[in-house]
Motif scaffolding. Structure first.
Motif: not given
Length: 368
Positions: A118-124, A144-146, A324-327, A350-353
């Protein structure tokens, strides 16, 4: 390159291309599971909804009243805890994850979440040490991690990135004044700020200059401990500059960029300006000193004169809609079932890996 070419930037990106599409009709197609209910989470959820996500459910600690209130606010399901959110992912109830609990528990949750495709957006910053995150780099789902270093997504940063790409031999100066409102932060608190907030600007510099390497660092320790650090850093393309970190010194964050015949500034980070000359003021009876004033250059963004923040940066916490558009783009890529499409999509964002997150933590750790 002519002066006219230097002045003109085309900053069309995901926000500009897709902003008109983020309407009611997209909701329900992209289902988001949420872990965490702290103060930053509503900013994420507002942007997620605008990007077309349905907030399926929220979970954090068992019995959390904040989680229940947040779920009610967004008409979402209350999951018993964060493990129940991950189970919903395994059961096919969600398409993507937002992981935004306290940093101290983020790494363990992220490690388990990465066992799913699953794609994940994790807070820095995702962890307080590079040592904690490095083992996750070996997981097959790592791309898959942003990581939520949202300043990469500012419209002002897009302008600065274009300036750097269009010019050679950039010299920069960055100021990172932490806890600028207080001189009484403890040594432990300063270390925490360095690894949770200072990394924000350090990651931004890494994004602008493609992996900076420190060459020489010096600093001052006060009676508490860490007070300041100055570091000379060099990029693979030969750009170089200084990074100044202070604690308890009244100031604001900024990045200045200098090259032959032109300079640019992010002062503060959200506002971009360029300069193409200097006006000299000779001494007068009223002001008996010669002084100099940089002359602001006209910058054209998307064919329009002058820099303005993007609409997305005004409507939401800056950078959050773009994340979220990138997610969402990663959800679309996974739905193709094509590994090449997934890799190509991730490389375009652009999102960090997680690799970026480890790199910037190591950079901060080296400045302690």
């Amino acid at each position: 390159m002519t002066d006219a070419e230097k002045k003109s930037y085309d900053l069309t990106d995901f926000e500009a291309a897709l902003y008109a599409e983020i309407a009611e009709g997209l909701r329900g197609i992209y289902r988001l599971g949420v872990i965490g209910s702290g103060s930053i989470v509503p900013f994420h959820l507002d942007a997620a909804i605008a990007a077309g996500f349905e907030i399926v459910g929220i979970g954090s600690r068992a019995g959390s009243e904040k989680t229940a209130a947040l779920a009610q606010r967004y008409q979402a399901k209350v999951y018993e805890d964060w493990r129940a959110v991950l189970q919903a992912g395994r059961d096919g109830e969600i398409d993507a994850l937002l992981i935004a609990p306290e940093t101290s528990v983020t790494r363990s949750i992220l490690a388990e979440a990465m066992n799913m495709a699953l794609p994940i957006l994790v807070e820095k910053p995702a962890a307080y040490s590079s040592f904690e995150l490095e083992p996750l780099l070996n997981k097959v789902t790592v791309e898959l991690v942003l990581v939520g270093y949202n300043r990469r997504h500012y419209s002002s940063v897009a302008a600065a990135k274009a300036f750097i790409q269009q010019n050679e031999n950039i010299v920069f100066h960055a100021a990172i004044p932490e806890a600028s409102w207080s001189t009484e932060t403890t040594a432990e608190k300063r270390q925490q700020i360095l690894l949770s907030n200072t990394v924000h600007v350090l990651d931004l510099l890494n994004y602008l200059f493609d992996d900076l390497q420190p060459q020489l660092s010096a600093g001052i320790d006060d009676e508490v401990g860490y007070f300041s650090r100055n570091s000379i850093m060099v990029s693979p393309d030969g750009h170089n500059g200084t990074v100044m970190i202070t604690f308890g010194s009244p100031s604001n964050y900024f990045i200045d960029l200098h090259t032959q015949g032109r300079s640019a500034s992010l002062r503060p980070i959200e506002i971009y300006k360029e300069f193409d000359g200097v006006e000299v003021f000779d001494p007068t009876a009223e002001v008996p000193l010669r002084h100099y004033q940089p002359t602001e250059a006209q910058v054209y963004l998307n064919g329009q004169p002058g820099f303005t923040l993007s609409q997305a940066d005004l409507d939401f916490k800056p950078g959050f809609l773009s994340q979220f558009i990138e997610l969402r783009a990663m959800v679309d890529a996974i739905r193709t079932g094509n590994l090449d499409v997934i890799s190509e999509t991730r490389a375009s964002l652009k999102s960090a890996s997680l690799f970026d997150a480890v790199r910037v933590l190591k950079l901060a750790e080296g400045l302690r």
